[in-house]
Design an enzyme around this catalytic site. Structure first.
Site, PDB file in Angstrom:
ATOM      1  N   SER A  66       0.837  -1.209   0.000  1.00  0.00           N
ATOM      2  CA  SER A  66       0.000   0.000   0.000  1.00  0.00           C
ATOM      3  C   SER A  66       0.864   1.248   0.000  1.00  0.00           C
ATOM      4  O   SER A  66       1.973   1.259   0.566  1.00  0.00           O
ATOM      5  CB  SER A  66      -0.893   0.007   1.239  1.00  0.00           C
ATOM      6  OG  SER A  66      -1.512   1.257   1.426  1.00  0.00           O
TER       7      SER A  66
ATOM      8  N   TYR B 299      -2.378  -0.359   9.965  1.00  0.00           N
ATOM      9  CA  TYR B 299      -2.575  -0.908   8.628  1.00  0.00           C
ATOM     10  C   TYR B 299      -1.304  -0.740   7.804  1.00  0.00           C
ATOM     11  O   TYR B 299      -0.809  -1.682   7.177  1.00  0.00           O
ATOM     12  CB  TYR B 299      -3.749  -0.215   7.934  1.00  0.00           C
ATOM     13  CG  TYR B 299      -3.859  -0.552   6.469  1.00  0.00           C
ATOM     14  CD1 TYR B 299      -4.265  -1.824   6.058  1.00  0.00           C
ATOM     15  CD2 TYR B 299      -3.545   0.380   5.485  1.00  0.00           C
ATOM     16  CE1 TYR B 299      -4.348  -2.150   4.709  1.00  0.00           C
ATOM     17  CE2 TYR B 299      -3.634   0.074   4.140  1.00  0.00           C
ATOM     18  CZ  TYR B 299      -4.041  -1.202   3.758  1.00  0.00           C
ATOM     19  OH  TYR B 299      -4.114  -1.522   2.419  1.00  0.00           O
TER      20      TYR B 299
END
Length: 333
Positions: A127, A152
């Site tokens: 990501s 995350y």
């Protein structure tokens, strides 16, 4: 050409599975159909995939390593596209355990299964959030990314490191892809395009964080699926130019690589909202709010390395992509 796509009922996984089926792959789609967002939306994506004779669905949680190993024993996977994960930056602030289980334990089980069953290439989703506090733009894979601002993001950075260890120790070819703000039809309902569209259509105010002073590298889903499909058969080998004395963070003496997959341009949030308003034919009421914990002000991808490898370059203008999203949203909802 037998491939496992994890997170196949998810946004990117669904589109990638469709793309691979069109290319002639035999696809096994794995998903646990968790309730982070609408299970019905996930089932509707799967219903489209199940129209293909070459698609098989396996409902499974990656935390169950024994069950995952059974799946690998039943199928001779040439490739794995690992897109399953607990998504969402803000959700990770209140639900850290979900990320530890899905993104760390689950990913560890996937690495072990790929090692044990001699998969030719593991491609996995990272990501843009791994860049965290990095201020230099555009984000470059050759820069260190060691200061994540959400769990995350930390879990995605950990995935890159875990994959490198397996690649170094067991010569498992691994490629990590750092995705940048993917949007389009069948998109996640927890992301800005859906949230803004729902609010505008209801005449409700949209939440605009950091008072609109935000930039994102919005990347259309078809471009992302095309990029991932291209990289699957680009199996990495050790980089002969890699030096431990001056290490390139995106390459290695092991068969391991990291790439950005983005639109290669930053769009101001207010310009994005204007383009969405034009696609909807309606104006929005904006509620300006401060920056949210775990968020970053700007993202912008340098995709030179990925383009050199695959010939990939995003081709969908924002206005066109949002037009397609709005058309799908009106029809589906």
């Amino acid at each position: 050409m037998h491939i496992l796509v994890t997170g196949a009922a998810g946004f990117i996984g669904f589109h990638l599975a469709q793309r691979l089926l069109q290319q002639g792959y035999s696809v096994v789609g794995l998903d646990n159909l968790n309730e982070y967002y609408s299970v019905q939306l996930k089932r509707d994506r799967l219903a489209l995939l199940e129209r293909h004779a070459a698609f098989t669905f396996a409902r499974m949680d990656l935390v169950n390593g024994k069950l995952l190993n059974t799946l690998f024993q039943a199928h001779n996977f040439s490739y794995v596209a690992h897109l399953a994960a607990q998504a969402g930056v803000r959700y990770s602030i209140k639900h850290p355990q979900s990320y530890i289980q899905s993104n760390l334990v689950g990913f560890g089980n996937m690495l072990e299964a790929c090692r044990q069953h001699h998969v030719r290439h593991l491609v996995f989703a990272s990501s843009s959030s791994v860049y965290g506090l990095n201020a230099k733009l555009p984000y470059d894979v050759r820069d260190n990314a060691d200061h994540p601002v959400s769990l995350y993001a930390a879990s995605k950075k950990a995935n890159e490191l875990m994959a490198h260890a397996y690649s170094h120790l067991y010569h498992l070819p691994c490629t990590g892809l750092r995705f940048f703000t993917v949007y389009g039809p069948w998109g996640r309902p927890d992301m800005a395009p859906h949230l803004f569209t729902e609010a505008i259509l209801k005449g409700a105010p949209i939440k605009v964080f950091n008072h609109g002073d935000m930039q994102r590298d919005f990347t259309y889903i078809d471009d992302v699926a095309e990029g991932v499909a291209r990289v699957i058969e680009c199996i990495p080998t050790p980089d002969p130019e890699w030096r431990a004395s001056a290490p390139n963070p995106a390459a290695s003496s092991a068969p391991w690589r990291i790439y950005n997959v983005g639109n290669n341009q930053a769009v101001n949030l207010m310009d994005f909202i204007t383009a969405l308003e034009q696609a909807l034919g309606r104006a929005s009421e904006k509620k300006l709010l401060p920056m949210q914990p775990g968020d970053v002000r700007a993202t912008y991808a340098n995709i030179d390395d990925f383009r050199d490898l695959t010939g990939f370059f995003p081709s969908t203008p924002l206005a066109e992509g949002l037009g397609r999203f709005v058309e799908w949203h009106r029809e589906y909802y």
